[in-house]
Design a protein around this motif. Sequence first.
Motif, PDB file in Angstrom:
ATOM      1  N   THR A 146      16.694   1.546 -15.983  1.00  0.00           N
ATOM      2  CA  THR A 146      15.505   2.343 -16.272  1.00  0.00           C
ATOM      3  C   THR A 146      14.743   2.631 -14.982  1.00  0.00           C
ATOM      4  N   THR A 155      16.217  -2.474 -13.353  1.00  0.00           N
ATOM      5  CA  THR A 155      15.065  -1.592 -13.538  1.00  0.00           C
ATOM      6  C   THR A 155      14.430  -1.274 -12.186  1.00  0.00           C
ATOM      7  N   ALA A 183      24.691   1.889 -21.228  1.00  0.00           N
ATOM      8  CA  ALA A 183      23.673   1.567 -20.220  1.00  0.00           C
ATOM      9  C   ALA A 183      22.378   2.323 -20.542  1.00  0.00           C
ATOM     10  N   ASN A 184      21.268   1.794 -20.068  1.00  0.00           N
ATOM     11  CA  ASN A 184      19.978   2.440 -20.248  1.00  0.00           C
ATOM     12  C   ASN A 184      19.560   3.058 -18.920  1.00  0.00           C
ATOM     13  N   THR A 221      20.753  -2.217 -17.548  1.00  0.00           N
ATOM     14  CA  THR A 221      19.440  -1.581 -17.637  1.00  0.00           C
ATOM     15  C   THR A 221      19.122  -1.001 -16.266  1.00  0.00           C
ATOM     16  N   ASP A 227      19.834  -6.441 -15.378  1.00  0.00           N
ATOM     17  CA  ASP A 227      18.600  -5.668 -15.290  1.00  0.00           C
ATOM     18  C   ASP A 227      18.403  -5.147 -13.872  1.00  0.00           C
TER      19      ASP A 227
END
Length: 128
Positions: A24, A4, A41-42, A22, A2
């Motif tokens: 984001t 983010t 992937a985001n 992630t 993560d």
Amino acid sequence: MDLTRARLNRANLSRAALVGATLTEADLARSDLAHATLRHANLRDANLSSANLFETDLTGVNLIGANLADVNLTGSCLVGVRWSLDTEWPGEIYEKIRVWSEELEFGIFRVRADDARDRSRIPEPLPV
């Protein structure tokens, strides 16, 4: 993984393996992601402006709302990439991306597998 809202602008991430990461709202502006693997992937709402994505594997990546202005996508795999009308593509590739994509729901698209590779480097066949 993560990441983010991570601030990774100007980072050297060439050849990085970020499968399923992630990212984001991450700031990846001017980063070097050449030859990286970002499968699934985001990157929703991420800033990738002026990043180097030369020959990057973007298979199945979420680019909804992402900023890809002035990005180098030469040789990148875009199979299954999801994007929206809010995604900012490099000007010269937007029309191709739109043609290569199917609309999943209003304003959300996915790049089809049969058209998703940059073929600009494939040489013409030699005459026989």
